[in-house]
Design an enzyme around this catalytic site. Structure first.
Site, short mmCIF file in Angstrom:
data_model
loop_
_atom_site.label_atom_id
_atom_site.label_comp_id
_atom_site.label_asym_id
_atom_site.label_seq_id
_atom_site.Cartn_x
_atom_site.Cartn_y
_atom_site.Cartn_z
N ASP A 144 31.39 66.99 13.00
CA ASP A 144 31.25 65.97 11.95
C ASP A 144 29.87 66.04 11.29
O ASP A 144 28.96 66.69 11.80
CB ASP A 144 31.40 64.57 12.57
CG ASP A 144 32.84 64.21 12.82
OD1 ASP A 144 33.72 64.91 12.30
OD2 ASP A 144 33.08 63.22 13.52
N LYS A 153 33.55 64.58 7.39
CA LYS A 153 33.79 63.16 7.13
C LYS A 153 32.62 62.39 7.67
O LYS A 153 32.06 62.70 8.70
CB LYS A 153 35.12 62.72 7.70
CG LYS A 153 35.14 62.31 9.12
CD LYS A 153 36.56 62.02 9.54
CE LYS A 153 36.60 61.38 10.92
NZ LYS A 153 35.87 60.14 11.04
N MET A 210 27.05 51.31 10.77
CA MET A 210 27.55 51.39 9.39
C MET A 210 27.29 50.09 8.63
O MET A 210 28.14 49.61 7.87
CB MET A 210 29.06 51.73 9.38
CG MET A 210 29.35 53.10 9.98
SD MET A 210 31.10 53.45 10.19
CE MET A 210 31.42 52.81 11.82
N1 SAH Z 1 30.48 57.62 17.33
C1 SAH Z 1 29.16 57.32 16.81
C2 SAH Z 1 29.25 56.34 15.67
C3 SAH Z 1 29.98 56.88 14.47
S1 SAH Z 1 30.02 55.76 13.14
C4 SAH Z 1 28.26 56.82 17.93
O1 SAH Z 1 28.75 56.53 19.03
O2 SAH Z 1 27.06 56.75 17.71
C5 SAH Z 1 28.65 56.31 12.17
C6 SAH Z 1 27.52 55.32 12.29
O3 SAH Z 1 26.84 55.49 13.52
C7 SAH Z 1 26.45 55.47 11.24
O4 SAH Z 1 26.81 54.87 10.02
C8 SAH Z 1 25.32 54.74 11.89
O5 SAH Z 1 25.50 53.35 11.85
C9 SAH Z 1 25.49 55.18 13.34
N2 SAH Z 1 24.70 56.37 13.65
C10 SAH Z 1 25.15 57.53 14.10
N3 SAH Z 1 24.13 58.39 14.32
C11 SAH Z 1 23.01 57.73 13.99
C12 SAH Z 1 21.62 58.03 13.99
N4 SAH Z 1 21.17 59.23 14.40
N5 SAH Z 1 20.75 57.10 13.58
C13 SAH Z 1 21.17 55.89 13.20
N6 SAH Z 1 22.46 55.53 13.16
C14 SAH Z 1 23.37 56.43 13.56
#
Ligand code: SAH
Length: 283
Positions: A50, A71, A186
């Site tokens: 991703d 995505k 998000m």
């Molecule tokens: N499965 C992922 C979340 C996916 S949804 C997890 O467990 O972290 C995507 C959201 O995750 C982004 O919009 C943001 O809110 C958060 N996110 C993912 N990676 C990030 C990062 N390195 N820094 C800040 N927010 C992050």
């Protein structure tokens, strides 16, 4: 390629042809991968990843085919089904498939849907959890997601629903009343609406908040703000997603625990930010 890792004391699973391993890649820093994910990278002959997976992680699977699933979490993605069916096709072609997702695959990552499609098509799977941004990303900002003096509960919330709108099914009053610390994934797009809903529900305007963008990467940025000023401060800062928003007093702990600043030679700003009294002298 069969190059499974060998470490003493553990029986590392072999990624067999036709299997799909659905693995979390953590929030960014490659060092936050699990050993199972590394083991998968060493054996996979195709990696579907991703947008939020750090590119350097793919360097650990140099011989594999790399497929970008393109995505971004939170955006409405009509192609989710395509991704799942592509995984089914790759499995049927006898490939060793690593599906690599940002953070933890089962936390706001639609990993459950992909896994379900695979199971429905009879594809054998393994799930490898990862460090989720809402926990590990905050830790890199020096914010403990729970801290005994602050919270006995934490709520993880998404700021988007499937259509990309602010989730209408969330009961913000219940969240505001029941959650000492709220961690929002998000949340950037609808931050004004979300913070407004929490304020309307009675959370104080001066409640500490943090916005952690690109957490755990070289571009990590942390904005310390309050619930009342968060939306305006984000707009003024020009900060961009991905971001984790944290609402709650645990954010104050960063004044003592901003370990990245300390590594760069800056002293802690406050050794006792919650005013609980300094620890007793050691003998
Ligand atoms: N499965 C992922 C979340 C996916 S949804 C997890 O467990 O972290 C995507 C959201 O995750 C982004 O919009 C943001 O809110 C958060 N996110 C993912 N990676 C990030 C990062 N390195 N820094 C800040 N927010 C992050």
């Amino acid at each position: 390629m069969d190059d499974s890792i060998t470490l003493p004391g553990a029986d590392w699973p072999v990624l067999e042809p036709g299997w799909v391993w659905l693995c979390g890649a953590g929030p960014g820093d490659p060092g936050l991968l699990t050993l199972h994910a590394l083991n998968a990278l060493r054996q996979a002959d195709v990696v579907i990843y991703d947008a939020l997976v750090d590119a350097s992680i793919l360097d650990w699977a140099p011989a594999a085919e790399h497929i970008y699933a393109g995505k971004r979490g939170g955006k409405p993605s009509a192609d989710q089904r395509d991704i799942s069916l592509r995984l089914v096709d790759l499995s049927r072609a006898g490939r060793r498939v690593l599906r690599l997702k940002g953070g933890d695959p089962f936390v706001f990552g639609r990993g459950g849907e992909e896994a379900q499609t695979l199971v429905q098509h009879g594809v054998p799977i393994r799930i490898v959890p990862g460090i989720s941004a809402g926990i590990g990303g905050l830790a890199y900002a020096g914010i403990p997601v729970t801290h005994r003096d602050v919270n006995q509960s934490v709520t993880f919330v998404t700021g988007h629903d499937q259509s990309g709108e602010a989730p209408s099914s969330l009961d913000w009053r219940a969240i505001a009343a029941g959650s000492q610390v709220i961690v929002i994934y998000m949340g950037m797009k609808h931050v004004e609406r979300i913070s407004g809903a929490l304020l309307d529900a009675g959370r104080p305007a001066d409640e500490p908040c943090a916005v952690v963008t690109a957490a755990t990467t070289g571009e990590q940025n942390v904005l310390e703000t309050t619930l009342g000023t968060m939306a305006g401060d984000i707009a003024a800062s020009g900060l961009e997603p991905p971001a984790i928003l944290c609402v709650g007093r645990s954010v104050l702990m960063r004044q003592a625990l901003d370990w990245q600043a300390m590594m760069a030679g800056h002293p802690a700003r406050d050794l006792d930010p919650l005013g609980r009294g300094k620890p007793a002298e050691s003998a």
